[in-house]
Design an enzyme around this catalytic site. Structure first.
Site, short mmCIF file in Angstrom:
data_model
loop_
_atom_site.label_atom_id
_atom_site.label_comp_id
_atom_site.label_asym_id
_atom_site.label_seq_id
_atom_site.Cartn_x
_atom_site.Cartn_y
_atom_site.Cartn_z
N ASP A 1 0.86 -1.18 0.00
CA ASP A 1 0.00 0.00 0.00
C ASP A 1 0.91 1.24 0.00
O ASP A 1 1.80 1.35 0.85
CB ASP A 1 -0.86 -0.04 1.28
N THR B 1 -4.40 13.53 -14.19
CA THR B 1 -5.55 13.61 -15.10
C THR B 1 -5.83 15.05 -15.55
O THR B 1 -5.52 16.00 -14.82
CB THR B 1 -6.80 13.06 -14.38
N ASP B 2 -6.48 15.17 -16.70
CA ASP B 2 -6.91 16.51 -17.15
C ASP B 2 -8.09 17.01 -16.31
O ASP B 2 -8.45 18.19 -16.39
CB ASP B 2 -7.27 16.50 -18.64
N GLU B 3 -8.69 16.12 -15.50
CA GLU B 3 -9.87 16.54 -14.72
C GLU B 3 -9.50 17.57 -13.66
O GLU B 3 -10.37 18.26 -13.13
CB GLU B 3 -10.55 15.31 -14.10
N ASN C 1 -8.67 7.59 -20.86
CA ASN C 1 -8.09 6.44 -21.55
C ASN C 1 -9.15 5.38 -21.84
O ASN C 1 -10.14 5.28 -21.12
CB ASN C 1 -7.04 5.78 -20.66
N TYR D 1 -12.72 12.98 -6.78
CA TYR D 1 -11.57 12.35 -7.47
C TYR D 1 -10.61 13.42 -8.00
O TYR D 1 -9.40 13.38 -7.71
CB TYR D 1 -12.07 11.46 -8.63
N ARG E 1 -15.73 13.98 -23.84
CA ARG E 1 -14.43 13.54 -23.34
C ARG E 1 -13.49 13.39 -24.55
O ARG E 1 -13.94 13.16 -25.67
CB ARG E 1 -14.54 12.18 -22.60
N PRO F 1 -23.87 13.91 -10.31
CA PRO F 1 -23.72 15.21 -9.64
C PRO F 1 -22.38 15.85 -10.01
O PRO F 1 -21.35 15.16 -10.02
CB PRO F 1 -23.74 14.85 -8.14
N SER G 1 -9.36 5.71 -8.95
CA SER G 1 -9.44 6.40 -10.24
C SER G 1 -10.85 6.67 -10.77
O SER G 1 -10.98 7.25 -11.84
CB SER G 1 -8.67 5.58 -11.28
N LYS H 1 -6.69 14.29 -6.98
CA LYS H 1 -5.57 14.26 -7.92
C LYS H 1 -4.89 15.63 -8.01
O LYS H 1 -3.66 15.73 -8.08
CB LYS H 1 -6.03 13.81 -9.32
P1 NAD Z 1 -6.98 1.75 -12.08
O1 NAD Z 1 -8.05 2.08 -11.09
O2 NAD Z 1 -7.29 0.83 -13.21
O3 NAD Z 1 -5.72 1.12 -11.32
C1 NAD Z 1 -5.22 1.67 -10.13
C2 NAD Z 1 -4.18 0.70 -9.58
O4 NAD Z 1 -3.64 1.28 -8.37
C3 NAD Z 1 -4.75 -0.67 -9.21
O5 NAD Z 1 -3.90 -1.70 -9.65
C4 NAD Z 1 -4.81 -0.62 -7.68
O6 NAD Z 1 -4.67 -1.90 -7.08
C5 NAD Z 1 -3.64 0.30 -7.35
N1 NAD Z 1 -3.81 0.98 -6.07
C6 NAD Z 1 -4.90 1.66 -5.63
N2 NAD Z 1 -4.69 2.11 -4.38
C7 NAD Z 1 -3.43 1.74 -4.03
C8 NAD Z 1 -2.63 1.93 -2.88
N3 NAD Z 1 -3.10 2.57 -1.80
N4 NAD Z 1 -1.37 1.42 -2.86
C9 NAD Z 1 -0.89 0.74 -3.94
N5 NAD Z 1 -1.61 0.51 -5.04
C10 NAD Z 1 -2.87 1.01 -5.10
O7 NAD Z 1 -6.46 3.17 -12.60
P2 NAD Z 1 -5.97 3.58 -14.06
O8 NAD Z 1 -7.15 3.92 -14.89
O9 NAD Z 1 -4.98 2.61 -14.55
O10 NAD Z 1 -5.24 4.98 -13.72
C11 NAD Z 1 -3.85 5.02 -13.43
C12 NAD Z 1 -3.45 6.44 -13.13
O11 NAD Z 1 -3.76 7.28 -14.23
C13 NAD Z 1 -4.19 7.04 -11.92
O12 NAD Z 1 -3.29 7.82 -11.19
C14 NAD Z 1 -5.27 7.89 -12.55
O13 NAD Z 1 -5.62 8.96 -11.71
C15 NAD Z 1 -4.58 8.35 -13.82
N6 NAD Z 1 -5.49 8.65 -14.93
C16 NAD Z 1 -6.35 7.71 -15.41
C17 NAD Z 1 -7.17 8.04 -16.49
C18 NAD Z 1 -8.11 7.04 -17.09
O14 NAD Z 1 -8.82 7.38 -18.04
N7 NAD Z 1 -8.16 5.80 -16.65
C19 NAD Z 1 -7.14 9.31 -17.05
C20 NAD Z 1 -6.24 10.25 -16.50
C21 NAD Z 1 -5.41 9.90 -15.46
P1 TYD Z 2 -15.98 7.67 -16.91
O1 TYD Z 2 -15.57 6.52 -17.79
O2 TYD Z 2 -16.50 7.38 -15.55
O3 TYD Z 2 -14.75 8.67 -16.87
P2 TYD Z 2 -14.66 10.20 -16.26
O4 TYD Z 2 -15.82 10.44 -15.39
O5 TYD Z 2 -13.38 10.13 -15.51
O6 TYD Z 2 -14.63 11.10 -17.46
O7 TYD Z 2 -17.10 8.48 -17.67
C1 TYD Z 2 -16.89 9.02 -18.96
C2 TYD Z 2 -18.12 9.83 -19.34
O8 TYD Z 2 -19.23 8.93 -19.50
C3 TYD Z 2 -18.55 10.81 -18.26
O9 TYD Z 2 -19.06 11.98 -18.90
C4 TYD Z 2 -19.66 10.09 -17.51
C5 TYD Z 2 -20.29 9.23 -18.59
N1 TYD Z 2 -20.86 7.93 -18.19
C6 TYD Z 2 -22.14 7.56 -18.61
O10 TYD Z 2 -22.85 8.32 -19.30
N2 TYD Z 2 -22.60 6.31 -18.26
C7 TYD Z 2 -21.88 5.43 -17.52
O11 TYD Z 2 -22.35 4.31 -17.20
C8 TYD Z 2 -20.55 5.83 -17.07
C9 TYD Z 2 -19.71 4.92 -16.23
C10 TYD Z 2 -20.09 7.09 -17.46
#
Ligand code: NAD
Ligand code: TYD
Length: 355
Positions: free
Chosen positions: A58, A133-135, A188, A158, A222, A291, A84, A162
């Site tokens: 962790d 993230t861009d968020e 992604n 979230y 997005r 929300p 995430s 970040k």
């Molecule tokens: P994910 O949720 O798929 O994976 C997160 C990983 O982190 C998991 O393997 C989990 O076990 C591990 N983890 C969580 N808490 C932990 C802790 N306390 N200690 C050690 N490990 C821990 O996330 P993802 O989509 O692969 O995202 C990876 C990174 O990219 C994150 O930092 C996220 O904020 C960032 N990001 C993701 C997206 C996206 O679209 N998925 C977009 C922008 C940025």
């Molecule tokens: P998500 O994949 O949760 O990513 P993020 O909120 O980080 O952008 O959601 C992508 C977009 O899709 C977001 O505008 C919320 C919307 N969404 C739905 O309309 N239905 C769904 O079931 C989910 C999970 C997301």
């Protein structure tokens, strides 16, 4: 040489580990707690490669993190471990503060102390790459793009967690001289994404003939980035990004959610001509909005293009077809997830605010 990847069992982290094992000769230490989102099966052949070392830790556990650093002596840390998912952060923000803020703080402190133990040359080469993230930039109106200069304005628990972690990384660079780079990327998609995010939710529900939940009117935008393109960009920034800088990474693929849903449905119609659920588009259903739902994200990725020569290889159409095909061909991967406690149910309406 050794690189530590935190969150290497997650969606993006596993793509980074697979890439580093494939493209380098280095030892890759995968530091991951294995939360609900972590899955070592996502690593494929890299999992059993002798250069892949898994450490179930962790990032909030200072002693355990310090021990991993002392044992493996990395030349770099790529920090992806995080909570995430926006909807989960609405129902239970506590874990997000813990992992994303306290965990990043812990890792920074451990990295700082570890770097001090290195000889001058290794100390000079060490780097900490924070993946974000861009968020953090909040929401855009109908026009404009997020640049590296856009002011932070996070709207969800979230994105606020970040943003906090980004600020900590910046401060550890300015105050303690920790050589850090930050990347902020758009949404992604691709293989091995946990079925709580939009695109895998659409694919898996459509396969079962269930309604496809589109929040609000489906007009939110997005900017979609294929995960393998992202992994390539991350490796480039880790090697060549300028210390103290931020790089935005995006897919040049803005789509409204409703367009994404229709595109997934069209690919499924095409790939599954005998499906009883055709046309899959008839499954689309509008549900209560999230929300604080950000209207539009879109990235200006010209800095990373200009400085490091990166641009995405996949178009949204090619990447989405690959993604849908992957979920059709890898049913074992997601069926094992669905048989656990996560069942593609609607969350994130803020009704469980106690966690
Ligand atoms: P994910 O949720 O798929 O994976 C997160 C990983 O982190 C998991 O393997 C989990 O076990 C591990 N983890 C969580 N808490 C932990 C802790 N306390 N200690 C050690 N490990 C821990 O996330 P993802 O989509 O692969 O995202 C990876 C990174 O990219 C994150 O930092 C996220 O904020 C960032 N990001 C993701 C997206 C996206 O679209 N998925 C977009 C922008 C940025
Ligand atoms: P998500 O994949 O949760 O990513 P993020 O909120 O980080 O952008 O959601 C992508 C977009 O899709 C977001 O505008 C919320 C919307 N969404 C739905 O309309 N239905 C769904 O079931 C989910 C999970 C997301």
């Amino acid at each position: 040489m050794t690189i530590i990847v935190t969150g290497g069992a997650g969606f993006i982290g596993s793509a980074v580990v697979r890439r580093l094992i494939r493209e380098t000769g280095e030892t890759i230490v995968n530091l991951d707690k294995l939360t609900y989102a972590g899955n070592l099966e996502s690593l494929g052949a890299a999992r059993d490669n002798p250069r892949h070392v898994f450490e179930q830790v962790d990032i909030c556990d200072m002693a355990a993190v310090q021990a991993v650093l002392a044992r493996h002596k990395p030349r770099a840390i790529m920090h992806l471990a995080a909570e995430s998912h926006v909807d989960r952060s609405i129902d239970g923000p506590g874990e997000f503060i813990q992992t994303n803020v306290v965990g990043t703080f812990t890792l920074l402190q451990a990295a700082r102390a570890y770097r001090e133990t290195l000889a001058a040359e290794a100390r000079g080469q060490f780097r900490f790459h924070h993946v974000s993230t861009d968020e953090v930039y909040g929401t855009l109106g109908e026009t404009g793009l997020f640049t590296e200069e856009t002011a932070y304005s996070p709207n969800s628990p979230y994105s606020a967690s970040k943003a906090s972690s980004d600020h900590l990384v910046r401060a550890w660079g300015e105050t303690f001289g920790l050589p850090a780079v930050v990347t902020n990327c758009s949404n992604n998609y691709g293989p091995c994404q946990f079925p709580e995010k939009l695109i895998p939710v659409l694919i898996l529900k459509a396969l079962k003939g269930e309604k496809l939940p589109i929040y609000g009117k489906g007009e939110n935008v997005r900017d979609w980035l294929y995960v393998e393109d992202h992994a390539e960009a991350l490796c480039l920034v880790m090697e060549q990004g300028r210390i103290g800088e931020t790089y935005n990474i995006g897919g040049n693929a803005e789509r409204q959610n409703i367009q994404v849903a229709r595109a997934v449905c069209a690919i499924l119609d095409d790939l599954l001509p005998n499906s009883p659920h055709r046309p899959h588009e008839s499954l689309i259903s509008f549900v209560a909005d999230r929300p604080g739902h950000d209207a539009r994200y879109a990235i200006d990725a010209s800095k990373i293009a200009r400085e490091l020569g990166w641009k995405p290889r996949e178009s949204f159409e090619s990447g989405l077809r690959k993604t849908v095909s992957w979920y059709l061909e890898n049913r074992d991967w997601w069926q094992r997830i669905l048989s656990g406690d996560y069942r593609v149910e609607r969350i994130g309406l803020g009704k469980e605010a106690s966690r």
